[in-house]
Scaffold this active site. Structure first.
Site, short mmCIF file in Angstrom:
data_model
loop_
_atom_site.label_atom_id
_atom_site.label_comp_id
_atom_site.label_asym_id
_atom_site.label_seq_id
_atom_site.Cartn_x
_atom_site.Cartn_y
_atom_site.Cartn_z
N CYS A 36 -1.17 -4.56 1.39
CA CYS A 36 -0.17 -3.62 0.86
C CYS A 36 1.02 -4.40 0.29
O CYS A 36 1.59 -4.01 -0.73
CB CYS A 36 0.30 -2.67 1.96
SG CYS A 36 -1.04 -2.05 3.00
N ASP A 61 -4.60 3.08 -3.49
CA ASP A 61 -3.15 3.21 -3.56
C ASP A 61 -2.62 2.65 -4.88
O ASP A 61 -3.14 1.68 -5.43
CB ASP A 61 -2.49 2.49 -2.38
CG ASP A 61 -2.78 3.21 -1.07
OD1 ASP A 61 -3.34 4.31 -1.14
OD2 ASP A 61 -2.45 2.67 -0.01
N CYS A 71 -8.42 0.87 -1.54
CA CYS A 71 -7.78 1.97 -0.81
C CYS A 71 -7.31 3.06 -1.76
O CYS A 71 -6.95 4.15 -1.32
CB CYS A 71 -6.61 1.45 0.04
SG CYS A 71 -5.27 0.77 -0.92
N CYS A 97 0.09 4.11 1.19
CA CYS A 97 0.29 4.16 2.64
C CYS A 97 1.73 3.81 3.02
O CYS A 97 2.52 3.38 2.18
CB CYS A 97 -0.66 3.17 3.30
SG CYS A 97 -0.16 1.46 3.03
FE1 FES Z 1 -3.57 0.60 0.35
FE2 FES Z 1 -1.67 0.05 2.05
S1 FES Z 1 -3.65 0.84 2.51
S2 FES Z 1 -1.66 -0.27 -0.08
#
Ligand code: FES
Length: 147
Positions: A105, A37, A35, A61
């Site tokens: 996450c 992140d 993702c 997110c």
């Molecule tokens: Fe990547 Fe939540 S979608 S940490």
């Protein structure tokens, strides 16, 4: 039923301990390749090995924000080795749950704490078992990241 618990929404809207510690004793940064992140965790540790302060920065997110916020609350005031035991399940439970596709996450939050503890051990020259710091394999843990 709402997708997100009230606690998740609360920690997302009013994150606790967000920011940076300039005099941190340990900093951990982890990312999820799927993702994209990124989470960074700062810890301050006293002479007794107790975490006296913790802050986080998350480029990610809403669930990443909520789980890192909750993780900081769960480890402040705890001995460092207890913080090391913090599991993503404990973070999810403290938030009254997360949708299944958002569990990864919380894994990021757990790993950010562990990475900060590892950095603290490295800086202090404290010996540890590297097996404690084997981070989750993204392929098996992170699953789908699409919204
Ligand atoms: Fe990547 Fe939540 S979608 S940490």
């Amino acid at each position: 039923m709402a997708l997100y618990s009230e606690k998740v929404m609360d920690h997302f809207r009013n994150p606790r301990n967000m920011g940076k510690l300039d005099d941190a004793d340990g900093i951990g940064e982890v990312g999820n390749a799927k993702c994209g992140d990124i989470m960074r965790m700062y810890i301050k540790v006293d002479d007794e090995g107790v975490i006296t302060d913790c802050k986080f920065n998350t480029f990610g997110c809403g669930s990443a924000i909520a789980t890192s916020s909750m993780a900081t609350e769960l480890i402040i005031g705890k001995p460092i080795d207890e913080a090391l035991q913090l599991s993503n399940q404990a973070v999810v439970e403290a938030l009254d749950g997360l949708p299944v596709h958002k569990i990864h996450c919380s894994v990021l939050a757990e790993e950010a704490v562990r990475a900060a503890v590892k950095d603290y051990y490295d800086r202090k020259g404290i010996a540890y078992d590297p097996a404690q710091f084997q981070f989750h394999n993204e392929e098996e843990e992170h699953g789908h990241t699409e919204e």
